[in-house]
Write a protein that holds these residues in place. Structure first.
Motif, PDB file in Angstrom:
ATOM      1  N   ALA A  82      22.170  -7.953   2.114  1.00 43.26           N
ATOM      2  CA  ALA A  82      22.709  -8.441   0.837  1.00 43.26           C
ATOM      3  C   ALA A  82      21.766  -8.211  -0.339  1.00 43.26           C
ATOM      4  CB  ALA A  82      23.048  -9.916   0.948  1.00 43.26           C
ATOM      5  N   GLY A  83      20.456  -8.289  -0.087  1.00 41.39           N
ATOM      6  CA  GLY A  83      19.546  -8.138  -1.222  1.00 41.39           C
ATOM      7  C   GLY A  83      18.106  -8.214  -0.777  1.00 41.39           C
ATOM      8  N   ALA A  84      17.214  -8.033  -1.745  1.00 41.57           N
ATOM      9  CA  ALA A  84      15.788  -8.070  -1.426  1.00 41.57           C
ATOM     10  C   ALA A  84      14.999  -8.541  -2.637  1.00 41.57           C
ATOM     11  CB  ALA A  84      15.298  -6.689  -0.978  1.00 41.57           C
ATOM     12  N   GLY A  85      13.812  -9.082  -2.352  1.00 41.29           N
ATOM     13  CA  GLY A  85      12.854  -9.445  -3.396  1.00 41.29           C
ATOM     14  C   GLY A  85      11.547  -8.762  -3.035  1.00 41.29           C
ATOM     15  N   LEU A  86      11.120  -7.833  -3.858  1.00 45.90           N
ATOM     16  CA  LEU A  86       9.979  -6.986  -3.485  1.00 45.90           C
ATOM     17  C   LEU A  86       8.891  -7.011  -4.546  1.00 45.90           C
ATOM     18  CD1 LEU A  86      12.093  -3.866  -2.391  1.00 45.90           C
ATOM     19  CD2 LEU A  86      11.223  -5.708  -0.916  1.00 45.90           C
ATOM     20  N   ASP A  87       7.681  -7.350  -4.098  1.00 45.17           N
ATOM     21  CA  ASP A  87       6.525  -7.345  -5.003  1.00 45.17           C
ATOM     22  C   ASP A  87       5.599  -6.176  -4.683  1.00 45.17           C
ATOM     23  OD1 ASP A  87       4.901  -8.591  -7.084  1.00 45.17           O
ATOM     24  OD2 ASP A  87       3.510  -9.159  -5.486  1.00 45.17           O
ATOM     25  N   VAL A  88       5.831  -5.537  -3.534  1.00 49.64           N
ATOM     26  CA  VAL A  88       4.948  -4.453  -3.077  1.00 49.64           C
ATOM     27  C   VAL A  88       5.793  -3.309  -2.517  1.00 49.64           C
ATOM     28  CG1 VAL A  88       2.918  -5.877  -2.580  1.00 49.64           C
ATOM     29  CG2 VAL A  88       4.728  -5.675  -0.873  1.00 49.64           C
ATOM     30  N   PHE A  89       5.244  -2.100  -2.579  1.00 54.01           N
ATOM     31  CA  PHE A  89       6.019  -0.910  -2.261  1.00 54.01           C
ATOM     32  C   PHE A  89       5.142   0.124  -1.576  1.00 54.01           C
ATOM     33  CE2 PHE A  89       7.363  -3.087  -6.027  1.00 54.01           C
ATOM     34  CZ  PHE A  89       8.713  -3.263  -5.830  1.00 54.01           C
ATOM     35  N   GLU A  90       5.783   1.010  -0.820  1.00 55.72           N
ATOM     36  CA  GLU A  90       5.062   2.158  -0.279  1.00 55.72           C
ATOM     37  C   GLU A  90       4.709   3.029  -1.472  1.00 55.72           C
ATOM     38  OE1 GLU A  90       8.043   3.530   2.801  1.00 55.72           O
ATOM     39  OE2 GLU A  90       6.224   3.418   4.031  1.00 55.72           O
ATOM     40  N   ASN A  91       3.520   3.569  -1.487  1.00 56.59           N
ATOM     41  CA  ASN A  91       3.093   4.482  -2.564  1.00 56.59           C
ATOM     42  C   ASN A  91       3.121   3.858  -3.953  1.00 56.59           C
ATOM     43  OD1 ASN A  91       3.048   6.486  -0.514  1.00 56.59           O
ATOM     44  ND2 ASN A  91       5.256   6.756  -0.830  1.00 56.59           N
ATOM     45  N   GLU A  92       2.987   2.526  -4.050  1.00 61.51           N
ATOM     46  CA  GLU A  92       2.999   1.925  -5.379  1.00 61.51           C
ATOM     47  C   GLU A  92       1.828   2.478  -6.212  1.00 61.51           C
ATOM     48  OE1 GLU A  92       2.680  -2.171  -3.881  1.00 61.51           O
ATOM     49  OE2 GLU A  92       0.710  -2.276  -4.817  1.00 61.51           O
ATOM     50  N   PRO A  93       1.928   2.643  -7.514  1.00 61.90           N
ATOM     51  CA  PRO A  93       3.043   2.164  -8.343  1.00 61.90           C
ATOM     52  C   PRO A  93       4.233   3.125  -8.407  1.00 61.90           C
ATOM     53  CG  PRO A  93       1.358   3.120  -9.744  1.00 61.90           C
ATOM     54  CD  PRO A  93       0.846   3.227  -8.338  1.00 61.90           C
ATOM     55  N   ALA A  94       4.198   4.208  -7.611  1.00 61.50           N
ATOM     56  CA  ALA A  94       5.296   5.169  -7.664  1.00 61.50           C
ATOM     57  C   ALA A  94       6.425   4.727  -6.727  1.00 61.50           C
ATOM     58  CB  ALA A  94       4.787   6.555  -7.267  1.00 61.50           C
TER      59      ALA A  94
END
Ligand code: GLV
Ligand code: GLV
Length: 331
Positions: free
Chosen positions: A257-269
């Motif tokens: 249904a959804g997500a809350g994300l503060d971090v990512f693979e390859n951040e900040p890209a």
């Protein structure tokens, strides 16, 4: 002569001040992360460094910086540091555990509530002038109260998230590499479950594991497929714990249904696919970012660096085995 240290990013003046009492400090005031080669050049004549998660401290760099004795990360996570290489070369590494638990847990709840109640999506619509008046079925979200919360990674931060769930009268299940003592389970109001069972039962899954080869893509296509299509996934831990490609596919196809994300693979890209989705709350790696907490983290790292270079054991030493080899390096 005072030992030389490098502060790789902008920090609070207080931290520079206390470092200045002990060391000759070079501080990166531009706050732009040094590219690897420049970082190695900057560290070539330094005995210590105050680093952040944007600095990659690997064997190649350490081999070029033969005077380096301590790397003190301003973060609880330390996946940017090759600990084995540090130990082999006698470089002490430290992190900042504890001081950010409550701020990070608070922010996890901001993500949970924002994702469940569509806060950022609704605000964006309002700001875009799309609000034409109250409607009964506008931005219908999901209830957080009485839902089942699944916590993956029940360390200090996971436990702080669990304690906060009490106010929402939730059922809490957790998964951890090792089961907690009954007393801690009770204090957290949380019951142990296997990862698959947790994923199947939870309405909201929140991740609080460190990133390592073991937790790389801990949540991938298979695990996402076990989650309820009505469930939400929250990640305020580290990019790479979730397979972002698999998550995007699940969100696009309505399998989650959804997500809350503060971090990512390859951040900040981050994958631009996330930007196109309305059912995702996106924040730029700020879970520990309160004035008080980030200050404590910087000071804690500075204190670790002072201890490391004044022949005391740093309070938050991650690789005690470095001490044996460390004596081979001189200040
Ligand atoms: C932030 O991500 C930290 O590890 O402290
Ligand atoms: C909503 O604003 C209500 O009065 O129910």
């Amino acid at each position: 002569m005072k030992p030389k240290v490098l502060v790789t990013r902008e920090v609070f003046d207080e931290a520079l001040e206390i470092l200045g009492r002990h060391f000759e400090v070079t501080a990166n005031q531009s706050d732009r992360p040094f590219p690897p080669d420049e970082l190695a050049r900057q560290l070539a004549d330094k005995a210590g460094a105050l680093t952040t998660l944007t600095d990659r401290i690997d064997a190649t760099l350490l081999e070029r910086c033969s005077r380096l004795k301590a790397v003190c990360n301003i973060a609880v996570g330390f996946n940017n540091i090759d600990l084995a290489a540090c130990s082999a070369l006698g470089v002490m590494a430290t992190n900042t555990p504890g001081v950010l638990d409550d701020s990070t847990a608070d922010f996890t709840w901001a993500l949970i509530l924002a994702a469940a109640r569509r806060v950022t999506e609704a605000e964006a619509a309002l700001r875009a002038g799309e609000w034409k008046g109250w409607k009964l079925k506008q931005f219908l979200g999901q209830d957080v109260h009485h839902a089942t919360l699944g916590i993956v990674g029940m360390g200090r931060i996971g436990q702080a998230v669990a304690r906060r769930a009490r106010g929402f009268d939730m059922k809490v299940v957790y998964h951890n590499t090792r089961r907690l003592d009954a007393g801690i389970e009770q204090a957290c109001g949380a019951a142990y479950a296997g990862l698959d069972e947790l994923l199947e039962r939870a309405d909201i899954v929140t991740l609080h594991v460190p990133y390592s080869p073991t937790t790389h893509h801990l949540i991938g296509a298979k695990q996402l497929a076990r989650m309820k299509p009505t469930a939400l996934l929250v990640n305020a831990a580290r990019g790479g714990v979730v397979d972002d490609g698999a998550l995007l596919a699940a969100l696009r196809e309505g399998r989650l249904a959804g997500a809350g994300l503060d971090v990512f693979e390859n951040e900040p890209a981050l994958d631009p696919g996330f930007l196109a989705l309305k059912n995702v709350v996106l924040t730029p790696h700020i879970a520990s970012s309160t004035e008080a907490t980030r200050r404590k983290m910087a000071l804690m790292a500075a204190e670790n660096l002072i201890a490391a270079l004044t022949a005391q054991r740093p309070p938050n030493l991650l690789n005690p085995d470095a001490l044996a080899t460390a004596s081979k390096r001189s200040l």
